[in-house]
Motif scaffolding. Structure first.
Motif, PDB file in Angstrom:
ATOM      1  N   ARG A   1      12.717  -4.449   6.131  1.00 20.02           N
ATOM      2  CA  ARG A   1      13.235  -3.468   5.169  1.00 20.02           C
ATOM      3  C   ARG A   1      14.716  -3.164   5.334  1.00 20.02           C
ATOM      4  O   ARG A   1      15.454  -3.224   4.349  1.00 20.02           O
ATOM      5  CB  ARG A   1      12.394  -2.181   5.227  1.00 20.02           C
ATOM      6  CG  ARG A   1      10.997  -2.411   4.656  1.00 20.02           C
ATOM      7  CD  ARG A   1      10.127  -1.202   4.791  1.00 20.02           C
ATOM      8  NE  ARG A   1      10.650  -0.080   4.046  1.00 20.02           N
ATOM      9  CZ  ARG A   1       9.908   0.764   3.350  1.00 20.02           C
ATOM     10  NH1 ARG A   1       8.614   0.614   3.302  1.00 20.02           N
ATOM     11  NH2 ARG A   1      10.447   1.761   2.715  1.00 20.02           N
TER      12      ARG A   1
ATOM     13  N   LYS B   1      -8.020   1.853  -7.048  1.00 17.72           N
ATOM     14  CA  LYS B   1      -8.726   0.577  -6.868  1.00 17.72           C
ATOM     15  C   LYS B   1      -9.642   0.576  -5.644  1.00 17.72           C
ATOM     16  O   LYS B   1     -10.584  -0.212  -5.565  1.00 17.72           O
ATOM     17  CB  LYS B   1      -7.735  -0.597  -6.799  1.00 17.72           C
ATOM     18  CG  LYS B   1      -6.908  -0.671  -5.519  1.00 17.72           C
ATOM     19  CD  LYS B   1      -6.006  -1.888  -5.574  1.00 17.72           C
ATOM     20  CE  LYS B   1      -5.321  -2.207  -4.261  1.00 17.72           C
ATOM     21  NZ  LYS B   1      -4.631  -1.114  -3.587  1.00 17.72           N
TER      22      LYS B   1
ATOM     23  N   ASP C   1       8.458   6.248   0.205  1.00 16.64           N
ATOM     24  CA  ASP C   1       8.976   5.100  -0.540  1.00 16.64           C
ATOM     25  C   ASP C   1       9.134   5.406  -2.024  1.00 16.64           C
ATOM     26  O   ASP C   1      10.083   4.965  -2.659  1.00 16.64           O
ATOM     27  CB  ASP C   1       8.034   3.896  -0.378  1.00 16.64           C
ATOM     28  CG  ASP C   1       8.229   3.221   0.968  1.00 16.64           C
ATOM     29  OD1 ASP C   1       9.137   3.652   1.703  1.00 16.64           O
ATOM     30  OD2 ASP C   1       7.475   2.285   1.285  1.00 16.64           O
TER      31      ASP C   1
ATOM     32  N   TYR D   1       2.223  -2.980   4.237  1.00 17.56           N
ATOM     33  CA  TYR D   1       1.065  -2.330   3.631  1.00 17.56           C
ATOM     34  C   TYR D   1       0.827  -2.877   2.216  1.00 17.56           C
ATOM     35  O   TYR D   1       1.738  -3.339   1.542  1.00 17.56           O
ATOM     36  CB  TYR D   1       1.165  -0.807   3.688  1.00 17.56           C
ATOM     37  CG  TYR D   1       2.211  -0.133   2.832  1.00 17.56           C
ATOM     38  CD1 TYR D   1       3.417   0.273   3.371  1.00 17.56           C
ATOM     39  CD2 TYR D   1       1.982   0.135   1.487  1.00 17.56           C
ATOM     40  CE1 TYR D   1       4.364   0.921   2.596  1.00 17.56           C
ATOM     41  CE2 TYR D   1       2.918   0.778   0.705  1.00 17.56           C
ATOM     42  CZ  TYR D   1       4.105   1.166   1.261  1.00 17.56           C
ATOM     43  OH  TYR D   1       5.044   1.804   0.473  1.00 17.56           O
ATOM     44  N   GLU D   2      -0.421  -2.792   1.808  1.00 10.19           N
ATOM     45  CA  GLU D   2      -0.863  -3.512   0.606  1.00 10.19           C
ATOM     46  C   GLU D   2      -0.024  -3.206  -0.647  1.00 10.19           C
ATOM     47  O   GLU D   2       0.430  -4.123  -1.343  1.00 10.19           O
ATOM     48  CB  GLU D   2      -2.335  -3.185   0.353  1.00 10.19           C
ATOM     49  CG  GLU D   2      -3.037  -4.226  -0.480  1.00 10.19           C
ATOM     50  CD  GLU D   2      -4.533  -3.955  -0.527  1.00 10.19           C
ATOM     51  OE1 GLU D   2      -4.954  -2.813  -0.281  1.00 10.19           O
ATOM     52  OE2 GLU D   2      -5.279  -4.899  -0.822  1.00 10.19           O
ATOM     53  N   ASP D   3       0.167  -1.923  -0.927  1.00 11.36           N
ATOM     54  CA  ASP D   3       0.908  -1.575  -2.146  1.00 11.36           C
ATOM     55  C   ASP D   3       2.365  -2.039  -2.080  1.00 11.36           C
ATOM     56  O   ASP D   3       2.973  -2.341  -3.105  1.00 11.36           O
ATOM     57  CB  ASP D   3       0.853  -0.053  -2.387  1.00 11.36           C
ATOM     58  CG  ASP D   3      -0.553   0.402  -2.759  1.00 11.36           C
ATOM     59  OD1 ASP D   3      -1.373  -0.469  -3.106  1.00 11.36           O
ATOM     60  OD2 ASP D   3      -0.832   1.612  -2.694  1.00 11.36           O
ATOM     61  N   PHE D   4       2.906  -2.097  -0.862  1.00  4.83           N
ATOM     62  CA  PHE D   4       4.283  -2.570  -0.698  1.00  4.83           C
ATOM     63  C   PHE D   4       4.359  -4.066  -1.004  1.00  4.83           C
ATOM     64  O   PHE D   4       5.302  -4.544  -1.640  1.00  4.83           O
ATOM     65  CB  PHE D   4       4.749  -2.280   0.740  1.00  4.83           C
ATOM     66  CG  PHE D   4       6.228  -2.500   0.966  1.00  4.83           C
ATOM     67  CD1 PHE D   4       7.151  -1.553   0.566  1.00  4.83           C
ATOM     68  CD2 PHE D   4       6.684  -3.651   1.590  1.00  4.83           C
ATOM     69  CE1 PHE D   4       8.512  -1.748   0.781  1.00  4.83           C
ATOM     70  CE2 PHE D   4       8.034  -3.856   1.813  1.00  4.83           C
ATOM     71  CZ  PHE D   4       8.952  -2.894   1.406  1.00  4.83           C
TER      72      PHE D   4
ATOM     73  N   ARG E   1       5.280  -0.674   7.753  1.00  7.31           N
ATOM     74  CA  ARG E   1       6.072  -0.206   6.618  1.00  7.31           C
ATOM     75  C   ARG E   1       6.404  -1.303   5.617  1.00  7.31           C
ATOM     76  O   ARG E   1       6.555  -1.048   4.441  1.00  7.31           O
ATOM     77  CB  ARG E   1       7.387   0.419   7.117  1.00  7.31           C
ATOM     78  CG  ARG E   1       7.241   1.843   7.590  1.00  7.31           C
ATOM     79  CD  ARG E   1       8.535   2.326   8.192  1.00  7.31           C
ATOM     80  NE  ARG E   1       8.890   1.559   9.380  1.00  7.31           N
ATOM     81  CZ  ARG E   1      10.054   1.650   9.996  1.00  7.31           C
ATOM     82  NH1 ARG E   1      10.984   2.446   9.527  1.00  7.31           N
ATOM     83  NH2 ARG E   1      10.297   0.936  11.085  1.00  7.31           N
TER      84      ARG E   1
ATOM     85  N   HIS F   1       2.307   6.899  -1.118  1.00  8.27           N
ATOM     86  CA  HIS F   1       3.519   6.418  -0.422  1.00  8.27           C
ATOM     87  C   HIS F   1       4.689   7.297  -0.850  1.00  8.27           C
ATOM     88  O   HIS F   1       5.648   6.846  -1.461  1.00  8.27           O
ATOM     89  CB  HIS F   1       3.754   4.958  -0.756  1.00  8.27           C
ATOM     90  CG  HIS F   1       2.520   4.118  -0.626  1.00  8.27           C
ATOM     91  ND1 HIS F   1       1.901   3.925   0.588  1.00  8.27           N
ATOM     92  CD2 HIS F   1       1.756   3.492  -1.544  1.00  8.27           C
ATOM     93  CE1 HIS F   1       0.812   3.183   0.401  1.00  8.27           C
ATOM     94  NE2 HIS F   1       0.701   2.908  -0.874  1.00  8.27           N
TER      95      HIS F   1
ATOM     96  N   ARG G   1      -6.232  -8.592  -5.470  1.00  9.04           N
ATOM     97  CA  ARG G   1      -7.042  -7.382  -5.591  1.00  9.04           C
ATOM     98  C   ARG G   1      -6.642  -6.545  -6.802  1.00  9.04           C
ATOM     99  O   ARG G   1      -7.445  -5.802  -7.333  1.00  9.04           O
ATOM    100  CB  ARG G   1      -6.936  -6.521  -4.325  1.00  9.04           C
ATOM    101  CG  ARG G   1      -7.597  -7.163  -3.134  1.00  9.04           C
ATOM    102  CD  ARG G   1      -7.783  -6.155  -2.028  1.00  9.04           C
ATOM    103  NE  ARG G   1      -8.844  -5.217  -2.325  1.00  9.04           N
ATOM    104  CZ  ARG G   1      -8.735  -3.906  -2.248  1.00  9.04           C
ATOM    105  NH1 ARG G   1      -7.599  -3.362  -1.912  1.00  9.04           N
ATOM    106  NH2 ARG G   1      -9.762  -3.135  -2.520  1.00  9.04           N
TER     107      ARG G   1
END
Lengths: 192, 505
Positions: free
Chosen positions: B452, A168, A74, B176-179, B173, A71, B495
């Protein structure tokens, strides 16, 4: 093919000379499909190795001055080497359909980079089982016959295998330096 | 002649005449609304008389070429938006021949695969013309089977992917998973909620009455410059409003807008106009004009919308290569092409708007008071001139409105208030400049686009996702808490930090 050859021949020959590698020789008129894909791959893998070693590995791993992140916007970080490669291939796809390429693996972090055709699977398995060798074949996709070449993609720096081992979503976590982690697949439509 | 023979002749002649009339409309002249194969979707009705905007192929082009050409035109207007969305399914991902097996399922190389036009019967939200469970086509088999890849998804059905507040086809945006993991666990509203860019835009010191008088005395008296105004115009008020504005601060004086090309007093007198057009505003406000032309309010100005068909081209099509000007003028009269039909008026909208504003045209000055720097009017009042739906009406009883009133009263710091514009026309800062997005539809398609740039300034990601998925809460303009919880953040956290008890598994 002739049109394709003349357009890129000079660039490829120059790149081969510049990198000082004994590359297959381009002929005056027309090139074998395999010669073209070998030369294309030489440019791709050289650029990618330079980016991985001299930018990502140096700045993110050795000096630790900036992160490399999936990312990258970001996280205000460096683009990952695999992403840099994919963005290049997408730019090429916007300009031409005379060849296409992608970076795939039998152990992809991103599932969309798993093989989608039988030949891709066969090729990836071949280069994993036969280190140092390339794989060449023909396949029909969407009604068009392609010359398909698969080149081993090797862990050239710690940044490659460390990230894949720690992620992961990675299906395999025992990569070491020099391992074949995946393959570069290059396709050229054979019907002119 | 037998009756049958006569009937045959009448039928053949009639068919030919009708075909000729349609062909004439299509390829040569006049209003083509009659040949529309079905109403266009969404906001496209605003430009549906300009067929050539999307239909760019020449006559007798192959079906393959027509499809390719039409799809090219989608991105002439939507390209920037898709790029900004970091599109999860960009066309370029699908052009590689290795994706050929997917082309047969959902052909991601073409916008029209999911957004077919002129199909009002099957057009769903976001102009989607596929069944709501379209994700099943590519994400349900082999390596790509999401139900095997994510234990939390094992029992989910594919009609819930895009309808649940969890996923969008294009813009993820904020999803998403990491966000989700990065922004998990924050309190639903910040301790001192302030939108930083709004704060920056609102933080200017008002000009005092004395400063205005001093400034006006130091320059040429406007009354000497401006030709005699209409009796209804209070010139004194106008000059005072202007003197306190950014226009005065930037040395944009009366003639700068009312006679923009003039350089001498004689030219000012000659070229003076009371009606200042958008083109004049856009000379300086380029960014605003560009985003305005991509939203529902201003899309008819988009530079890529086809221009009216020209008499010269029509004659060329008929084989007249060098038509005389007289002939062109005659044909132009006959053409009467309504393509590119000027500015949008509320009576043409497909949603219910205030009937009293039915014939107001939408230009810069509709929302912006031209002389007074009054962004308050543009932020709420102007919107409510036309918009009279429940969401708008409920705003005046909402906590967001109360915050705005408190900010105006000076009880809360700048950037605390939430107006219509805060959410629908978010401001962004770029290179020390605050720019307002004048595409007021941008944060709504889909509404997670708002998270956002807007919501997260004050609210947690979890609250924003829940709130934007709650239709009733949107209707009452966010007076209260979301009635349901979207578990996406919880699942994403599981997760990275697997729960000991195996919840959700």
């Amino acid at each position: 093919m002739t049109r394709f050859s003349t357009k890129i021949k000079a660039t490829l020959a120059a790149a081969a000379v510049a990198t000082g590698v004994s590359a297959p020789q381009a002929m005056a008129e027309g090139m074998e499909f395999q010669t073209v894909t070998d030369l294309l791959h030489l440019v791709m893998s050289s650029d990618r190795t330079v980016y991985t070693r001299m930018i990502v590995n140096r700045l993110a791993v050795q000096e630790g001055v900036i992160k490399a992140s999936e990312h990258f916007v970001d996280d205000k970080a460096l683009v990952l080497p695999a992403q840099m490669f994919r963005f290049g291939s997408e730019l090429v796809a916007e300009s031409t359909d005379e060849f296409s390429y992608s970076l795939l693996s039998l152990w992809p972090i991103n599932k969309q980079n798993a093989p989608t055709t039988d030949l891709e699977k066969e090729g990836l398995e071949y280069i994993a089982d036969n280190p140092g060798e390339n794989f060449y074949g023909e396949e029909e996709l969407g009604g068009v016959t392609y010359f398909t070449a698969v080149y081993p993609d090797v862990a050239v720096a710690e940044a490659c295998y460390a990230c894949h081992n720690d992620h992961k979503d990675s299906p395999r976590t025992d990569f070491q330096a020099g391992d074949v982690m995946g393959g570069v697949v290059i396709r050229i439509p054979m019907d002119s | 002649m037998t009756r049958t023979r006569i009937l045959w002749i009448v039928w053949v002649l009639g068919t030919l005449i009708v075909a000729a009339l349609f062909a004439n409309k299509l390829f040569f002249a006049g209003n083509r609304t009659a040949v529309l194969p079905g109403q266009t979707a969404g906001a496209h009705h605003q430009i549906e008389v300009s067929c050539d905007t999307c239909h760019t192929s020449g006559p007798f082009a192959s079906a393959k070429k027509i499809k390719k050409d039409i799809n090219k035109t989608c991105v002439t207007c939507h390209k920037e938006e898709l790029a900004a969305a970091d599109d999860s399914h960009p066309l370029k991902k699908f052009t590689n021949p290795r994706m050929a097996s997917y082309w047969e399922k959902v052909d991601g190389r073409f916008c029209t695969t999911c957004h077919a036009e002129h199909q009002p019967e099957i057009t769903a939200e976001a102009m989607v013309t596929l069944q709501g469970d379209f994700c099943v086509a590519c994400h349900s088999e082999g390596d790509q089977d999401i139900r095997k890849d994510r234990a939390s998804h094992a029992d989910l059905t594919f009609d819930t992917c895009a309808s649940s507040g969890c996923h969008n086809y294009h813009d993820n945006r904020a999803l998403y998973e990491d966000f989700l993991v990065k922004h998990a666990g924050a309190p639903w509203v910040a301790a001192s909620p302030v939108h930083p860019t709004e704060a920056l835009a609102h933080s200017y010191t008002p000009v005092s009455a004395d400063q205005i008088e001093t400034y006006l005395a130091s320059i040429d008296a406007p009354a000497d410059v401006v030709p005699a105004p209409e009796p209804a115009v209070d010139l004194n008020e106008i000059t005072h409003d202007w003197a306190a504005s950014s226009h005065a601060a930037a040395d944009v004086n009366c003639s700068g807008c009312h006679a923009p090309e003039a350089e001498t007093q004689a030219e000012i007198d000659e070229q003076w106009t009371d009606i200042v057009t958008e083109a004049t505003c856009a000379t300086c406000h380029k960014d605003q004009m560009r985003s305005f032309s991509t939203g529902k309010h201003g899309m008819r100005r988009h530079p890529k919308i086809a221009k009216p068909r020209s008499a010269k081209d029509a004659l060329k099509f008929l084989g007249v290569k060098k038509p005389s000007k007289e002939l062109q003028a005659e044909v132009a009269k006959y053409l009467n092409d309504p393509t590119n039909p000027g500015v949008m008026t509320p009576d043409e909208a497909l949603i219910h708007l205030n009937p009293e504003a039915a014939h107001d045209s939408l230009t810069c000055a509709t929302c912006h008071t031209p002389h007074r720097q009054d962004t308050q009017r543009a932020a709420v009042e102007a919107c409510t001139t036309c918009h009279v739906d429940d969401h708008t009406a409920a705003y005046f009883d909402s906590p967001h409105y109360d915050l705005w009133q408190a900010e105006l009263a000076g009880d809360l710091p700048a950037g605390s208030g939430v107006t219509c514009a805060t959410c629908h026309m978010p401001k962004s800062e770029s290179r020390d400049k605050v720019v307002t997005d004048h595409n007021q539809t941008a944060t709504l398609r889909p509404n997670e686009k708002m998270i956002r740039p807007v919501c997260q300034a004050c609210h947690s990601l979890g609250f924003a996702i829940d709130a934007l998925a709650d239709d009733a809460l949107i209707q009452n303009n966010f007076s209260g808490q979301p009635s349901a919880h979207i578990p996406s953040i919880d699942w994403a956290l599981d997760r990275v930090e697997p729960p000991t008890q195996g919840a959700n598994q």
